[in-house]
Design an enzyme around this catalytic site. Structure first.
Site, PDB file in Angstrom:
ATOM      1  N   PHE A 140       0.852  -1.192   0.000  1.00  0.00           N
ATOM      2  CA  PHE A 140       0.000   0.000   0.000  1.00  0.00           C
ATOM      3  C   PHE A 140       0.882   1.234   0.000  1.00  0.00           C
ATOM      4  CE2 PHE A 140      -2.530   3.435   1.786  1.00  0.00           C
ATOM      5  CZ  PHE A 140      -3.645   3.358   0.964  1.00  0.00           C
ATOM      6  N   ASP A 225       9.140   2.835   1.727  1.00  0.00           N
ATOM      7  CA  ASP A 225       7.924   3.522   2.148  1.00  0.00           C
ATOM      8  C   ASP A 225       7.776   3.295   3.651  1.00  0.00           C
ATOM      9  OD1 ASP A 225       5.401   4.304   2.863  1.00  0.00           O
ATOM     10  OD2 ASP A 225       4.392   3.424   1.127  1.00  0.00           O
ATOM     11  N   LYS A 254       2.248   9.992   8.228  1.00  0.00           N
ATOM     12  CA  LYS A 254       1.513   9.536   9.418  1.00  0.00           C
ATOM     13  C   LYS A 254       2.033  10.108  10.747  1.00  0.00           C
ATOM     14  CE  LYS A 254      -1.147   5.741   7.647  1.00  0.00           C
ATOM     15  NZ  LYS A 254      -0.748   4.995   6.455  1.00  0.00           N
TER      16      LYS A 254
HETATM   17  C1  LIG Z   1      -1.033   5.238   5.004  1.00  0.00           C
HETATM   18  C2  LIG Z   1       0.030   4.839   4.057  1.00  0.00           C
HETATM   19  C3  LIG Z   1       0.248   5.540   2.854  1.00  0.00           C
HETATM   20  C4  LIG Z   1      -0.645   6.663   2.401  1.00  0.00           C
HETATM   21  O1  LIG Z   1      -0.586   7.759   3.241  1.00  0.00           O
HETATM   22  P1  LIG Z   1      -1.703   8.914   3.110  1.00  0.00           P
HETATM   23  O2  LIG Z   1      -1.249   9.941   4.108  1.00  0.00           O
HETATM   24  O3  LIG Z   1      -3.008   8.289   3.429  1.00  0.00           O
HETATM   25  O4  LIG Z   1      -1.654   9.410   1.724  1.00  0.00           O
HETATM   26  C5  LIG Z   1       1.307   5.159   2.058  1.00  0.00           C
HETATM   27  N1  LIG Z   1       2.107   4.140   2.421  1.00  0.00           N
HETATM   28  C6  LIG Z   1       1.929   3.448   3.551  1.00  0.00           C
HETATM   29  C7  LIG Z   1       2.874   2.342   3.897  1.00  0.00           C
HETATM   30  C8  LIG Z   1       0.876   3.758   4.407  1.00  0.00           C
HETATM   31  O5  LIG Z   1       0.676   3.047   5.518  1.00  0.00           O
END
Ligand SMILES: *Cc1c(COP(=O)(O)O)cnc(C)c1O
Length: 404
Positions: A140, A225, A254
């Site tokens: 994700f 990420d 986050k």
């Molecule tokens: C939550 C998340 C995203 C997306 O972040 P947003 O602030 O919702 O755009 C991308 N990568 C990972 C691993 C995430 O947990």
């Protein structure tokens, strides 16, 4: 003073584009790891706003940073720089592998910047067709068209075709599969050190080391990420530090703002200059308000006491969850790092994660899922032990409903 407009949960269905299905109560106030709803019912917060509220709710450090900055300067636009953003850039570069930072407002935007940077570096390399991106099943990376295409869950991207192309997906933690698709035409490999939304699945160390070696061999950028794993979540400042594998680009969001929207892409002096004036941008990224809050949150978390505290709480959670599971036998596996914990349901309870979080809500506990079969906890990094105990007691009552 005029009364505020009165609203209820059913108004969500009246006025909101229905991309979410929120719980049937509305939180109105929070303090530490507790939240209260419109009826003044109290909840223990094991969700932490989806790994965002790293200091819990209304922490004085964050509140002070926000209110002090709010009295001075909110926004100037990127025609001017500002003090909070420069301080935050210094903190991030001094405490990580990185030399340079690009600020934005979310995880998706940080990944969008990372993927665009990789495409630009590939173009500038002069190797023809060096635009391939390798990503992983169930990953994700956010909801923009590029990041949802890099993500490994076709249900989130297929309705929006035509998608950006040149992205291949292979199985996570399968180095041989990655080896088969990484070549001279690859400009980047993007990977979560712990897959969060995909089920709380930590990478194997040999997998990440192998990706590092393949990226070096073929001149591709290794992008970690760390939107979910960053800023202390795993007990290290960033998860790459647990693995001893250093990426070329790291994305963070986050927990970085502790609840204030902010994101960042970190990279090195080697790659940053491929983004020159005008090649990428944002209106709000690096805004003084967000940067001031993030600076204070980052400073608070990046101490041995807080990071050790996350590891301690990890064990405390695991002991409590294992004790619960010995009684109810609902989980096959309890996994994760630090305060990113996933409980995998046994086959006989497949698909029941959402029911468990709904029942948890009834019992006064906020919890998350990570796919249909995993119950996920991402609480405040400084959640008090007594709140963990109380949350586990409430989870126990929710599991009792399942076991029935
Ligand atoms: C939550 C998340 C995203 C997306 O972040 P947003 O602030 O919702 O755009 C991308 N990568 C990972 C691993 C995430 O947990």
């Amino acid at each position: 003073m005029e009364q505020p407009i009165s609203v209820t949960r059913s108004n969500f269905n009246d006025w909101m584009v229905p991309v979410f299905a929120p719980a049937n109560f509305i939180p109105v106030r929070g303090e530490g790891s507790r939240i209260w709803d419109q009826e003044n019912k109290e909840y223990i917060d094991f969700a932490g706003g989806i790994a965002v509220n790293a200091l819990g709710h209304a922490h004085p450090v964050a509140v002070n940073a926000l209110t002090e900055q709010a009295k001075k300067l909110w926004h100037v636009g990127n025609g001017y720089t500002n003090e909070p953003v420069l301080r935050l850039a210094k903190q991030l570069t001094e405490n990580t592998f990185s030399d340079k930072v690009f600020f934005c407002n979310s995880g998706a935007e940080a990944n969008e910047a990372a993927l665009k940077l990789a495409r630009k570096v590939g173009l500038d390399s002069g190797v023809s067709g060096k635009s391939g991106i390798v990503a992983f099943n169930n990953a994700f990376h956010g909801r923009t068209l590029f990041t949802v295409s890099a993500g490994g869950q076709p249900k989130y991207s297929q309705d929006f075709a035509p998608l950006p192309n040149g992205i291949s997906h292979v199985a996570y933690n399968d180095l041989e599969a990655a080896k088969a698709v990484i070549n001279e035409q690859t400009c980047a490999v993007i990977v979560e050190p712990v897959q969060g939304e995909g089920g709380v699945i930590p990478a194997d160390i040999e997998f990440l080391k192998g990706l590092r070696a393949l990226c070096d061999q073929f001149g591709a950028l290794l992008i970690f990420d760390e939107v979910q794993t960053g800023v202390g979540r795993t007990g290290a400042l960033y998860a790459y530090m647990n693995y001893g594998v250093t990426p070329d680009v790291l994305t963070t969001a986050k927990a970085l703002g502790g609840g204030f929207p902010v994101g960042a892409m970190l990279t090195t002096d080697k790659f940053a200059p491929h983004f020159s004036v005008g090649t990428h941008g944002t209106t709000y990224g690096g805004n003084p308000l967000a940067s001031a809050v993030a600076g204070a949150v980052f400073e608070f978390i990046n101490t041995p006491e807080v990071l050790e505290g996350v590891k301690h709480r990890h064990q405390y959670f695991l002991d409590a969850l294992n004790t619960l599971n010995a009684e109810y036998q609902v989980f096959d596996e309890i996994r994760g790092q630090g305060l990113l914990i996933g409980c995998v349901l046994k086959a006989e309870y497949a698909g029941k994660a959402k029911d468990i979080t709904t029942w948890a809500g009834e019992e006064g506990l906020l919890a998350l899922i990570a796919g249909p079969n995993v119950v996920r906890f991402t609480p405040s990094l400084i959640i008090p032990e007594q709140d963990i105990d109380e949350g586990i007691a409430r989870l126990k009552r929710a599991l009792a409903k399942l076991a029935k």
